[in-house]
Structure formats: structure tokens, C-alpha cells
Design a protein around this motif. Structure first.
Motif, PDB file in Angstrom:
ATOM      1  N   GLN B 108       0.835  -1.222   0.000  1.00  0.00           N
ATOM      2  CA  GLN B 108       0.000   0.000   0.000  1.00  0.00           C
ATOM      3  C   GLN B 108       0.864   1.264   0.000  1.00  0.00           C
ATOM      4  O   GLN B 108       0.618   2.205  -0.775  1.00  0.00           O
ATOM      5  CB  GLN B 108      -0.920  -0.015   1.249  1.00  0.00           C
ATOM      6  CG  GLN B 108      -1.924   1.145   1.305  1.00  0.00           C
ATOM      7  CD  GLN B 108      -2.837   1.199   0.079  1.00  0.00           C
ATOM      8  OE1 GLN B 108      -3.337   0.164  -0.393  1.00  0.00           O
ATOM      9  NE2 GLN B 108      -3.033   2.397  -0.465  1.00  0.00           N
ATOM     10  N   SER B 109       1.919   1.233   0.862  1.00  0.00           N
ATOM     11  CA  SER B 109       2.759   2.447   0.952  1.00  0.00           C
ATOM     12  C   SER B 109       3.579   2.650  -0.340  1.00  0.00           C
ATOM     13  O   SER B 109       3.794   3.762  -0.780  1.00  0.00           O
ATOM     14  CB  SER B 109       3.663   2.419   2.187  1.00  0.00           C
ATOM     15  OG  SER B 109       4.637   1.449   2.020  1.00  0.00           O
ATOM     16  N   ILE B 110       4.005   1.507  -0.960  1.00  0.00           N
ATOM     17  CA  ILE B 110       4.735   1.629  -2.243  1.00  0.00           C
ATOM     18  C   ILE B 110       3.801   2.221  -3.307  1.00  0.00           C
ATOM     19  O   ILE B 110       4.176   3.109  -4.079  1.00  0.00           O
ATOM     20  CB  ILE B 110       5.300   0.268  -2.707  1.00  0.00           C
ATOM     21  CG1 ILE B 110       6.499  -0.112  -1.814  1.00  0.00           C
ATOM     22  CG2 ILE B 110       5.766   0.311  -4.169  1.00  0.00           C
ATOM     23  CD1 ILE B 110       6.957  -1.542  -1.990  1.00  0.00           C
ATOM     24  N   TYR B 111       2.550   1.731  -3.308  1.00  0.00           N
ATOM     25  CA  TYR B 111       1.568   2.227  -4.270  1.00  0.00           C
ATOM     26  C   TYR B 111       1.345   3.738  -4.069  1.00  0.00           C
ATOM     27  O   TYR B 111       1.321   4.519  -5.032  1.00  0.00           O
ATOM     28  CB  TYR B 111       0.256   1.460  -4.117  1.00  0.00           C
ATOM     29  CG  TYR B 111      -0.826   1.953  -5.040  1.00  0.00           C
ATOM     30  CD1 TYR B 111      -0.793   1.617  -6.415  1.00  0.00           C
ATOM     31  CD2 TYR B 111      -1.860   2.750  -4.574  1.00  0.00           C
ATOM     32  CE1 TYR B 111      -1.763   2.082  -7.265  1.00  0.00           C
ATOM     33  CE2 TYR B 111      -2.831   3.228  -5.431  1.00  0.00           C
ATOM     34  CZ  TYR B 111      -2.788   2.894  -6.784  1.00  0.00           C
ATOM     35  OH  TYR B 111      -3.748   3.362  -7.623  1.00  0.00           O
ATOM     36  N   ASN B 112       1.206   4.132  -2.781  1.00  0.00           N
ATOM     37  CA  ASN B 112       0.994   5.550  -2.465  1.00  0.00           C
ATOM     38  C   ASN B 112       2.187   6.397  -2.908  1.00  0.00           C
ATOM     39  O   ASN B 112       2.015   7.475  -3.495  1.00  0.00           O
ATOM     40  CB  ASN B 112       0.784   5.749  -0.966  1.00  0.00           C
ATOM     41  CG  ASN B 112      -0.586   5.263  -0.528  1.00  0.00           C
ATOM     42  OD1 ASN B 112      -1.473   5.079  -1.371  1.00  0.00           O
ATOM     43  ND2 ASN B 112      -0.762   5.015   0.764  1.00  0.00           N
ATOM     44  N   ALA B 113       3.398   5.869  -2.623  1.00  0.00           N
ATOM     45  CA  ALA B 113       4.615   6.595  -3.013  1.00  0.00           C
ATOM     46  C   ALA B 113       4.675   6.762  -4.527  1.00  0.00           C
ATOM     47  O   ALA B 113       5.015   7.831  -5.041  1.00  0.00           O
ATOM     48  CB  ALA B 113       5.848   5.856  -2.510  1.00  0.00           C
ATOM     49  N   LYS B 114       4.292   5.670  -5.257  1.00  0.00           N
ATOM     50  CA  LYS B 114       4.292   5.719  -6.724  1.00  0.00           C
ATOM     51  C   LYS B 114       3.323   6.803  -7.231  1.00  0.00           C
ATOM     52  O   LYS B 114       3.641   7.578  -8.137  1.00  0.00           O
ATOM     53  CB  LYS B 114       3.906   4.349  -7.276  1.00  0.00           C
ATOM     54  CG  LYS B 114       3.946   4.268  -8.785  1.00  0.00           C
ATOM     55  CD  LYS B 114       3.283   3.008  -9.289  1.00  0.00           C
ATOM     56  CE  LYS B 114       2.888   3.125 -10.730  1.00  0.00           C
ATOM     57  NZ  LYS B 114       1.666   3.844 -10.931  1.00  0.00           N
ATOM     58  N   GLN B 115       2.137   6.814  -6.600  1.00  0.00           N
ATOM     59  CA  GLN B 115       1.129   7.817  -6.983  1.00  0.00           C
ATOM     60  C   GLN B 115       1.682   9.240  -6.801  1.00  0.00           C
ATOM     61  O   GLN B 115       1.529  10.098  -7.673  1.00  0.00           O
ATOM     62  CB  GLN B 115      -0.123   7.672  -6.084  1.00  0.00           C
ATOM     63  CG  GLN B 115      -1.007   6.517  -6.439  1.00  0.00           C
ATOM     64  CD  GLN B 115      -1.745   6.750  -7.771  1.00  0.00           C
ATOM     65  OE1 GLN B 115      -1.257   6.298  -8.799  1.00  0.00           O
ATOM     66  NE2 GLN B 115      -2.873   7.432  -7.737  1.00  0.00           N
ATOM     67  N   ILE B 116       2.332   9.410  -5.645  1.00  0.00           N
ATOM     68  CA  ILE B 116       2.875  10.740  -5.338  1.00  0.00           C
ATOM     69  C   ILE B 116       3.994  11.113  -6.317  1.00  0.00           C
ATOM     70  O   ILE B 116       4.055  12.236  -6.807  1.00  0.00           O
ATOM     71  CB  ILE B 116       3.368  10.806  -3.871  1.00  0.00           C
ATOM     72  CG1 ILE B 116       2.149  10.791  -2.940  1.00  0.00           C
ATOM     73  CG2 ILE B 116       4.173  12.074  -3.606  1.00  0.00           C
ATOM     74  CD1 ILE B 116       2.480  10.478  -1.495  1.00  0.00           C
TER      75      ILE B 116
END
Lengths: 228, 285
Positions: B108-116
Motif C-alpha cells: 500500500q505504501s509503495i503504491y501511495n509513493a508511486k502515486q505521489i
């Protein structure tokens, strides 16, 4: 007599100043004026000598030659200083007519006193040429003040001398020798004024300093400001 | 020449000689003095004019420097306020990933970081595009202006349209960029101040000159207003237009339509000799 001597010696003043200031203005027109001064000086001495020995015909020849040479030198100086082509052409067209007229007058007068008509016509022409020059300056003013150029002082000398002695030479044929001696003070004063103005021209520098309004080239500063 | 000679008594001759000489000298000296004063007057006028021109250039230079500084501040603010926090947040997510051992939370945090990071890329791209529009660079002024007008129309606030009548030969890139910036500045002004309902832009060429005309139906400027604002302390955008035009060696004219309904702005820009020659050849063939 004193004034006459001062006027005679005054011809040497521009030459003296020219060498005193180490020939700092060696332009063509200045050289012509210096030649004129030297020629006037020698001519005046010779004429004075001839008058005392009563050789009037030779005096007349010298005076007539002086009129022609004076016209040639002054009109040449004016010609090289006038910018407008039409005025320069006019000088070139009028000059041969004047020379022919002068020679004709010389032959017609046959050694009687001063050739007043030739001198009068010469001065009218020189005044007109001076007007050409001033008209030039009026319609196309330079960035420098007119009186900061040596040319202006040469022109002023020619104009003042021509206008000042115009009536004297115009009336010379009607004057008695006593009257001529009395009124020739005008000629002496104008000669002194003329050589004084020539002297000013001689001591002035070739190129007067330009009026620099900007300390920096604003256009250059501005030039590449927006270049991406 | 006999009219020049006076045959009269000695006294009369002397009088005539005296007054004639005085008169001639007065005339000559008067003329010389007149010329000197006239020339001084002309030179003073020229100096005053140069001084005014210099002041005008100084104002334009100041305006352009100020404009550049504002642009830098805007870019700095965009980077600091938008890109900075986004990257900091992405870093936080990635840090959390190191601490948190739960696989789902890590994903989830990797996905969020990617989005950012995607958002940041988009943001930097926007900043880069605002500095140099890629459409302008790759496809020219016509396409860039079309894009700009489509975006304005797309916003729905007003109707913007443009038509290039004769733009077969592109201007040199520097010229295109300057003209594009001027158009952008004019449009900004129209959007900010005019309250108009439409903008229409047309382009044409005439000999060695390119013309661009914009119409709008809001509150506008006339040439007198433009010059007044240009000379005053305010109107940074207008000064910027003026200095760009100076660089381009172009001209701009603000006027009200004869019908008094629209305002017209006409830009005149020189085309290079090469472009004009090419154009002439095409017409000949």
C-alpha cells in the motif's frame, strides 16, 4: 597707417599660430586658408611698394589677380564644406562664369584703380555660398555645436570680411583718393577681424569632442535580455 | 552691373558707404547669431528627446528584470510548495516501508509513493511546459496558439478561437517564442481585466511583415491608454510586452473597433528575408 600695418601683419597671425600649436589642425581647408594669408601678406607688401613707386598698372594687375585667386581659394573652402550636392553643383557652375566675367572686366578696365565690379560680384557670390553653408547647417544640424567646429570660424571670417568691405569696394570707383584713404579703415578693420577668425579656426582641433549623452550603451544592455 | 555703382556727391557716397557697411555687418552678425541660437535650440531638443527615450528604455529594462524575478519566484514557489511536500511525503511512505514488515501495508505504501511520484512528475512537467511549451517548440506558433485557445475555451469561461491564414513558413524559434509570450500576456490581461465573452485571433502576412490581430468584446485599451500605462510606474505586463516587441523589432497597436463594440490589438512583426524570399518563390511558381 598704424591700422594698415596691423592689418598687414595680422595676415601672419594664423601662420604663426599654426606652427605654435604644432600644426594640430592640418586639414585641407586650413592649409588653403594659410596659403591665402601668406599670399595676402606678400600681395599687400608688393602693392604698397608699387603704389609708392607709382606703378599703377602693375598694381591693377596684381589686384585683379588677387580677386580671382581669393575667389578661387574661398569658393574651394566653401565647396568642400557644403554638404548639399545642389549647392556644390551651383558653385561649380557659377565659378567659370565668374572667372570669365572677371577676365573680361580686367581687359575692359585696362589698368584704372581697383576693379570694383569684379570684387563686388565676388563678394556677392561668397556671401551666397556662405548662406548655402548656413542653410545646410539649419536643415541638417550636427550633434556638435556649430561654433565648436573650425569650419564655422572660417566661414564667419569670409562672411564678415565680404559683408564688411562690400560697400567699400562697391563705392571705390566713386571715391576720391582722400576719401579712399579715409574709408579704407573699414578694410583694415575687416582684415583684422578676418585674420582673427582664421586664427581661431587654426587653433581649434580637427574633430571637436562629441556630446556623449549616455554613459553606457543602453541598447546593448537591453539587447539580449529576453533571449531564451 | 552699373546699377551697383552710385554716381552722386562725395557726402552721399560716404553716407551710403557708412550705413551700407553697418547694415551689411548687422545682417551678417544677426544671421550668425540666429544660426547659433537655432542650432543650440535644436540640440537641446534632441538631448531632451534622447533623455526621455533613455528613461523609457530604463523603465522597460526594470520591468523586464522585475518580470524575470517574478517568474523565478513563481517557479521557486511551485517547486517549494508543491514538488517539495510531494517528494517529502513519498519519502515518508518509503521510510514506513522500511519499518513496517506487514506485506500488505508495504504494498500500500509503495503504491501511495508511486502515486505521489507520478503527481510530482506531472507537476514538474507542467512547470517545464510553462517555461517552454513543447507544442511551440515542436509544431510552431500556430499549434501552440491553437492549444492555448482550446484550453481557454475548454475552461468554459469564454469563447476563444483563432485562425492562421498564412503560416506556411514558420518564423525563427526566438521570434515564435516572443510572439507567443506576447499573446499569452495579452490573453492574461483580457482574462483578468476585460470581462469579455470572446477572444478571436487572426494571423496574416503582408510582404516582409507578419500580422496578428486579436478581437475581444470586453473592456480594453486604446493606444493612448497603452502608452500612458507604459510610461507610468504600473503595468508590468504591458512593459513586458513593449520590451519583447523591442527585441522583436515589432509594433503593437491598441484600438477600438469602428463599430465601438470590440477592441482590437494588432501586432506587427518582421519576417526574416529568407522567409520572404521563399514566399515570393512559391507565389512565382
Amino acid at each position: 597707417m598704424l591700422l594698415q600695418n596691423i592689418a598687414l601683419v595680422s595676415h601672419l597671425l594664423p601662420l604663426f599660430l599654426f606652427f605654435l600649436f604644432f600644426r594640430r589642425n592640418n586639414e585641407r581647408d586650413i592649409r588653403v586658408i594659410l596659403f591665402y594669408c601668406l599670399y595676402s601678406f606678400v600681395n599687400d607688401i608688393v602693392i604698397t611698394h608699387l603704389n609708392t613707386t607709382e606703378q599703377y598698372t602693375l598694381t591693377f594687375i596684381l589686384l585683379s589677380a588677387f580677386t580671382l585667386i581669393e575667389y578661387a581659394l574661398f569658393s574651394y573652402v566653401l565647396y568642400i564644406n557644403i554638404k548639399k550636392a545642389i549647392f556644390r553643383k551651383l558653385i561649380l557652375i557659377i565659378s567659370p562664369f565668374f572667372i570669365v566675367f572677371s577676365i573680361f572686366q580686367f581687359l575692359r578696365s585696362a589698368g584704372n584703380g581697383i576693379d570694383s565690379i569684379s570684387i563686388t560680384v565676388e563678394y556677392i557670390l561668397l556671401i551666397i555660398y556662405c548662406l548655402f553653408y548656413f542653410f545646410d547647417e539649419l536643415i541638417e544640424p550636427n550633434a556638435t555645436f556649430i561654433y565648436a567646429t573650425y569650419k564655422f570660424w572660417i566661414l564667419v571670417a569670409i562672411l564678415i570680411y565680404s559683408t564688411g568691405t562690400f560697400f567699400l569696394f562697391l563705392q571705390s570707383s566713386d571715391l576720391t583718393p582722400e576719401e579712399w584713404n579715409k574709408w579704407s579703415i573699414i578694410n583694415h578693420l575687416c582684415t583684422i577681424a578676418k585674420t582673427a577668425f582664421f586664427s581661431v579656426a587654426v587653433i581649434m582641433r580637427k574633430e571637436p569632442q562629441e556630446n556623449h549623452f549616455f554613459d553606457v550603451d543602453a541598447d546593448h544592455l537591453f539587447e539580449n535580455h529576453y533571449k531564451p | 552691373m552699373t546699377f551697383l555703382q552710385v554716381n552722386s556727391s562725395g557726402n552721399e557716397v560716404s553716407l551710403m558707404l557708412f550705413f551700407g557697411t553697418i547694415g551689411m555687418l548687422v545682417l551678417a552678425i544677426g544671421m550668425i547669431i540666429f544660426i547659433i541660437f537655432h542650432q543650440r535650440k535644436v540640440i537641446r531638443y534632441q538631448l531632451r528627446f534622447q533623455k526621455l527615450e533613455f528613461q523609457q528604455q530604463k523603465t522597460l529594462l526594470n520591468a523586464s528584470i522585475r518580470f524575470q524575478e517574478e517568474e523565478r519566484q513563481r517557479i521557486a514557489a511551485d517547486l517549494h510548495d508543491d514538488a517539495g511536500p510531494l517528494l517529502a511525503t513519498a519519502r515518508l511512505y518509503l521510510n514506513e516501508n522500511l519499518v513496517n514488515l506487514d506485506k500488505n501495508a508495504q504494498l500500500q505504501s509503495i503504491y501511495n509513493a508511486k502515486q505521489i511520484i507520478d503527481d510530482t512528475i506531472q507537476l514538474i512537467r507542467n512547470i517545464s511546459h510553462s517555461l517552454m511549451p513543447p507544442t511551440l517548440k515542436n509544431f510552431g506558433l500556430e499549434s501552440a496558439v491553437n492549444d492555448l485557445f482550446q484550453k481557454i475555451s475548454g475552461s468554459g469561461s469564454l469563447n476563444a478561437s483563432c485562425r492562421f491564414h498564412d503560416y506556411r513558413e514558420r518564423l525563427i524559434p526566438d521570434q515564435e517564442l516572443i510572439i507567443f509570450r506576447i499573446i499569452q500576456e495579452l490573453i492574461n490581461n483580457i482574462l483578468k481585466h476585460s470581462n469579455s465573452s470572446f477572444i478571436h485571433l487572426t494571423q496574416n502576412i503582408s510582404g516582409p511583415k507578419l500580422y496578428i490581430r486579436m478581437h475581444h468584446d470586453g473592456r480594453g485599451l486604446t493606444q493612448a491608454d497603452f502608452e500612458k500605462l507604459n510610461k507610468s510606474g504600473g503595468g508590468l505586463g504591458l512593459k513586458n510586452i513593449q520590451s519583447r516587441l523591442k527585441l522583436l523589432q515589432g509594433r503593437i497597436f491598441f484600438e477600438k473597433d469602428a463599430s465601438q463594440t470590440y477592441y482590437k490589438i494588432t501586432i506587427e512583426a518582421p519576417r526574416s528575408e529568407e522567409q520572404t524570399l521563399k514566399e515570393e518563390k512559391v507565389i512565382t511558381y
